[in-house]
Write a protein that holds these residues in place. Structure first.
Motif, PDB file in Angstrom:
ATOM      1  N   LYS A 235       0.824  -1.219   0.000  1.00 15.23           N
ATOM      2  CA  LYS A 235       0.000   0.000   0.000  1.00 15.23           C
ATOM      3  C   LYS A 235       0.857   1.267   0.000  1.00 15.23           C
ATOM      4  N   GLY A 236       1.935   1.200  -0.770  1.00 19.64           N
ATOM      5  CA  GLY A 236       2.776   2.382  -0.933  1.00 19.64           C
ATOM      6  C   GLY A 236       3.769   2.644   0.186  1.00 19.64           C
ATOM      7  N   ARG A 237       3.854   1.694   1.155  1.00 20.71           N
ATOM      8  CA  ARG A 237       4.803   1.906   2.250  1.00 20.71           C
ATOM      9  C   ARG A 237       5.788   0.742   2.345  1.00 20.71           C
ATOM     10  N   PRO A 238       7.076   1.052   2.567  1.00 18.81           N
ATOM     11  CA  PRO A 238       8.055  -0.025   2.743  1.00 18.81           C
ATOM     12  C   PRO A 238       7.900  -0.649   4.124  1.00 18.81           C
TER      13      PRO A 238
ATOM     14  N   LEU B 280       8.408  -2.656   7.476  1.00 22.72           N
ATOM     15  CA  LEU B 280       9.548  -2.926   8.376  1.00 22.72           C
ATOM     16  C   LEU B 280      10.832  -2.242   7.902  1.00 22.72           C
ATOM     17  N   LEU B 281      10.671  -1.053   7.284  1.00 28.29           N
ATOM     18  CA  LEU B 281      11.832  -0.366   6.731  1.00 28.29           C
ATOM     19  C   LEU B 281      12.914  -0.118   7.781  1.00 28.29           C
ATOM     20  N   ALA B 282      12.501   0.246   8.982  1.00 29.26           N
ATOM     21  CA  ALA B 282      13.498   0.537  10.025  1.00 29.26           C
ATOM     22  C   ALA B 282      14.355  -0.696  10.315  1.00 29.26           C
ATOM     23  N   TYR B 283      13.727  -1.877  10.328  1.00 24.55           N
ATOM     24  CA  TYR B 283      14.486  -3.104  10.578  1.00 24.55           C
ATOM     25  C   TYR B 283      15.474  -3.373   9.442  1.00 24.55           C
ATOM     26  N   HIS B 284      15.002  -3.181   8.201  1.00 26.61           N
ATOM     27  CA  HIS B 284      15.897  -3.384   7.052  1.00 26.61           C
ATOM     28  C   HIS B 284      17.103  -2.451   7.136  1.00 26.61           C
ATOM     29  N   LEU B 285      16.834  -1.183   7.432  1.00 25.33           N
ATOM     30  CA  LEU B 285      17.929  -0.211   7.471  1.00 25.33           C
ATOM     31  C   LEU B 285      18.893  -0.513   8.619  1.00 25.33           C
ATOM     32  N   GLU B 286      18.346  -0.971   9.729  1.00 23.20           N
ATOM     33  CA  GLU B 286      19.218  -1.323  10.864  1.00 23.20           C
ATOM     34  C   GLU B 286      20.116  -2.506  10.525  1.00 23.20           C
ATOM     35  N   ARG B 287      19.518  -3.526   9.899  1.00 20.53           N
ATOM     36  CA  ARG B 287      20.338  -4.700   9.553  1.00 20.53           C
ATOM     37  C   ARG B 287      21.400  -4.330   8.528  1.00 20.53           C
TER      38      ARG B 287
ATOM     39  N   ALA C 235      11.477   5.135  -2.350  1.00 17.95           N
ATOM     40  CA  ALA C 235      10.196   5.744  -2.733  1.00 17.95           C
ATOM     41  C   ALA C 235      10.170   6.064  -4.226  1.00 17.95           C
ATOM     42  N   LYS C 236      11.317   6.484  -4.757  1.00 18.32           N
ATOM     43  CA  LYS C 236      11.388   6.894  -6.161  1.00 18.32           C
ATOM     44  C   LYS C 236      11.283   5.697  -7.123  1.00 18.32           C
ATOM     45  N   THR C 237      11.885   4.574  -6.750  1.00 19.09           N
ATOM     46  CA  THR C 237      11.842   3.401  -7.641  1.00 19.09           C
ATOM     47  C   THR C 237      10.508   2.668  -7.533  1.00 19.09           C
ATOM     48  N   ALA C 238       9.910   2.681  -6.335  1.00 21.12           N
ATOM     49  CA  ALA C 238       8.691   1.892  -6.089  1.00 21.12           C
ATOM     50  C   ALA C 238       7.482   2.669  -6.585  1.00 21.12           C
ATOM     51  N   THR C 239       7.210   2.565  -7.876  1.00 20.14           N
ATOM     52  CA  THR C 239       6.121   3.355  -8.450  1.00 20.14           C
ATOM     53  C   THR C 239       4.771   2.674  -8.282  1.00 20.14           C
ATOM     54  N   ALA C 240       4.770   1.363  -7.990  1.00 20.94           N
ATOM     55  CA  ALA C 240       3.509   0.663  -7.720  1.00 20.94           C
ATOM     56  C   ALA C 240       3.300   0.586  -6.208  1.00 20.94           C
ATOM     57  N   PRO C 241       2.030   0.635  -5.750  1.00 23.40           N
ATOM     58  CA  PRO C 241       1.794   0.582  -4.301  1.00 23.40           C
ATOM     59  C   PRO C 241       2.236  -0.739  -3.676  1.00 23.40           C
ATOM     60  N   ASP C 242       2.105  -1.839  -4.433  1.00 29.78           N
ATOM     61  CA  ASP C 242       2.573  -3.131  -3.940  1.00 29.78           C
ATOM     62  C   ASP C 242       3.669  -3.638  -4.868  1.00 29.78           C
ATOM     63  N   CYS C 243       4.874  -3.701  -4.356  1.00 33.44           N
ATOM     64  CA  CYS C 243       5.993  -4.186  -5.161  1.00 33.44           C
ATOM     65  C   CYS C 243       7.115  -4.603  -4.222  1.00 33.44           C
ATOM     66  N   VAL C 244       8.206  -5.046  -4.809  1.00 27.81           N
ATOM     67  CA  VAL C 244       9.372  -5.488  -4.036  1.00 27.81           C
ATOM     68  C   VAL C 244      10.535  -4.572  -4.383  1.00 27.81           C
ATOM     69  N   VAL C 245      11.212  -4.071  -3.371  1.00 27.19           N
ATOM     70  CA  VAL C 245      12.404  -3.255  -3.621  1.00 27.19           C
ATOM     71  C   VAL C 245      13.625  -3.994  -3.079  1.00 27.19           C
TER      72      VAL C 245
ATOM     73  N   VAL D 218      19.336   0.397  -6.011  1.00 30.61           N
ATOM     74  CA  VAL D 218      17.949   0.267  -5.527  1.00 30.61           C
ATOM     75  C   VAL D 218      17.094  -0.097  -6.734  1.00 30.61           C
ATOM     76  N   ALA D 219      16.429  -1.243  -6.669  1.00 28.89           N
ATOM     77  CA  ALA D 219      15.669  -1.730  -7.819  1.00 28.89           C
ATOM     78  C   ALA D 219      14.296  -2.195  -7.370  1.00 28.89           C
ATOM     79  N   ALA D 220      13.263  -1.787  -8.101  1.00 27.52           N
ATOM     80  CA  ALA D 220      11.892  -2.191  -7.769  1.00 27.52           C
ATOM     81  C   ALA D 220      11.403  -3.233  -8.767  1.00 27.52           C
TER      82      ALA D 220
END
Lengths: 268, 268
Positions: free
Chosen positions: B34-37, B39-46, B69-79, B104-106
Motif C-alpha cells: 500500500k505504498g509503504r516499505p 519494516l523499513l526501520a528493521y531493514h535499514l538497521e540490519r 520511494a522513487k523506484t517503487a512506483t507501484a503501491p505493492d511491489c518489491v524493492v 535500488v531496484a523495484a
C-alpha cells in the motif's frame, strides 16, 4: 584495462547479472608471460569443472582463448576471466535457460606479493576462518568475502600473505595462495575437499613433484606443523612458488624446492 | 523494473565493482505494501549493522528512503537494495577509500511461495548444506551460491521452500526464509550465530511473541524436531509467516500462531 563482455568491448555488466546478485559464477586469474597464457589448459579445465559442478554452461575453450589473446595486449600481464550464470529475474532459483556471462579483462602485471622481501616472504595467520562446504570446496567461485575480510586484517606492506584456517583450526591456504610444506622427504599440502581453492599452480607443483619421483600428498595440516617444516612455500598463478622465510615473526626452515620449481616454471 | 545506481537511473554497474568480483557487499529485500516499505526501520538497521561488520561505509538512511520511494512506483511491489564496497583494482584487499555502490531496484509483486497451496505450504529438506563462519553469520551478504544450489534441487512448483542444514546436520533456515516451531508453549527458531541470515521478519516474529508474553527462544534445532512440533512456519520479508503443512511428504502439526502473526502484520 581491456575488457570484453561476451566478446564485446564493455566496462559494465547488467545489474541483474547473477554474478553480482548472488555470487553465482566462477573466475580464473591467468598469468600472461612473454605473450603466452601460462598453464592455460589447467585454467580452462578447472573452469569447465566448476561450471559443470554449478550447472552453468561452460564457455567454449577456443572462444575464451581468442578473447584472452585479444584483451592481453602486453606480453606480460594478468587476465581475469569471470563466468556467471547470466542475468535473471529476482530469486535464487537458477534459470534453466540463462545465457552465461563471460567477462575477460586484462590488467598490467602487478607488483607481486613477496617482491619487497627478496630474501623470503613474511606471512601471518589470519583470524578470519574459512567455512566448509563440500559442494563448493575447491571451486574458485565469486563468493570471496572471507578472503576479503582476511586480507583486510593487515596493512604492513612487508607481509606478503596471510594463512587461513578452517573453523576446526586446521590449515587450508593463504588468502590468495595454496600452501606447501616439505616434511622430511615429503611435499605436503592441505586438502581442499571441504574448503579452499584447488589452485592451478598447486596442481602444477603436485604434478612436477610426482614427475621428479618426489612423494607429494594432500593432508590434514595443523598450524604448528609449519614451524617444524624443512621448507614452506605458497603458490598461485602469478607468483609461482614463493618461499616463506618468516611466519608470525618466527623464522622458518629454508629449502630449495620452491626455487627449483620456479626454474622449471620459467621454461613452461 | 526501475533501477537507481548511486541515485541515477541505470541498468548496468561497473565490471570492476567488488560486488561482482568478490561478493563484497550486502542486500535487503523490502516489501512495499500500500505504498509503504514494510519494516523499513528493521531493514535499514540490519543493513547498517552489516556494513559496520564488513567495514563498508553505510549509506545514508534518508537518501536510501528517498530512492526506495522513487523506484517503487507501484503501491505493492518489491524493492531490492544492494550495497557493495564499490569498485577497485584487482585483489582481495579492501581499498580504504572506496566509494560504496548503492543499487535500488523495484520489481513487481511476485507470486509468493505457498500461494499455490493455500491449505498450508509443502516443504522439503535440501541436500546442499550451509557453511559456518561466525564473521559472516546472520549477514545478508552477496555470496548466495549455497542458496542457489539448494533452490536448484527441486522443480516441483508445489514445493514452496527447502530447509537447509549446517554441516553438522542441524537445522538453520530455508533457502529464502527463517524457520519457527511451536513446541509446547514455546516458539523456537534456530540460532543464526554460525550460519544463516538474521531475517527482519524473524526479528518481527520474535518481538511480536515477546510483546504477547509468549516464550520465544533461539535454539539448536534438529530436523526430527519438526515432526514433533505443534506448528511449523517459515518467514521472510515478503511472505510474512507461511504455515507449513507438509515436510518431505509427512503432514505436520497445525496451529494458529502464523495466522495470528500475519493478522498483526497486515496492520503494520
Amino acid at each position: 584495462m581491456n575488457v570484453l563482455v561476451n566478446g564485446e568491448p564493455a566496462t559494465t555488466i547488467d545489474v541483474m547479472d547473477r554474478g553480482l546478485q548472488y555470487g553465482d559464477g566462477l573466475f580464473e586469474t591467468i598469468a600472461m608471460r612473454k605473450g603466452r597464457p601460462r598453464l592455460l589448459a589447467y585454467h580452462l579445465e578447472r573452469l569447465a569443472e566448476g561450471c559443470n559442478r554449478l550447472g552453468i554452461a561452460s564457455p567454449d575453450a577456443a572462444v575464451l582463448g581468442r578473447e584472452i589473446a585479444k584483451t592481453a595486449t602486453a606480453p606480460d600481464c594478468v587476465v581475469k576471466v569471470i563466468v556467471t550464470r547470466g542475468s535473471s529475474g529476482r530469486g535464487y532459483r537458477p534459470p534453466t535457460n540463462a545465457a552465461p556471462t563471460r567477462i575477460v579483462a586484462a590488467f598490467p602485471w602487478p607488483v607481486l606479493a613477496g617482491e619487497r622481501t627478496p630474501d623470503g616472504a613474511r606471512l601471518r595467520f589470519c583470524d578470519t576462518r574459512l567455512s566448509s562446504n563440500t559442494r563448493l570446496a575447491g571451486l574458485k567461485h565469486l563468493g570471496r568475502l572471507e578472503q576479503v575480510l582476511a586480507r583486510g586484517e593487515w596493512d604492513d606492506e612487508d607481509i606478503a600473505e596471510g594463512l587461513m584456517l578452517d573453523e576446526a583450526g586446521m590449515l587450508v591456504c593463504g588468502t590468495q595462495s595454496n600452501l606447501f610444506v616439505l616434511a622430511g622427504e615429503e611435499l605436503l599440502t592441505p586438502r581442499v575437499d571441504r574448503c579452499g581453492v584447488a589452485g592451478v599452480m598447486r596442481r602444477a607443483v603436485l604434478e612436477w613433484a610426482s614427475r621428479r619421483g618426489m612423494a607429494a600428498r594432500e593432508v590434514a595440516m595443523r598450524p604448528q606443523d609449519l614451524f617444524a617444516a624443512a621448507e614452506v612455500f605458497v603458490t598461485n598463478a602469478l607468483i609461482g612458488a614463493l618461499p616463506v622465510r618468516e611466519l608470525d615473526g618466527r623464522v622458518l626452515g629454508r629449502g630449495t624446492i620452491a626455487v627449483e620449481f620456479n626454474r622449471w616454471l620459467a621454461q613452461v
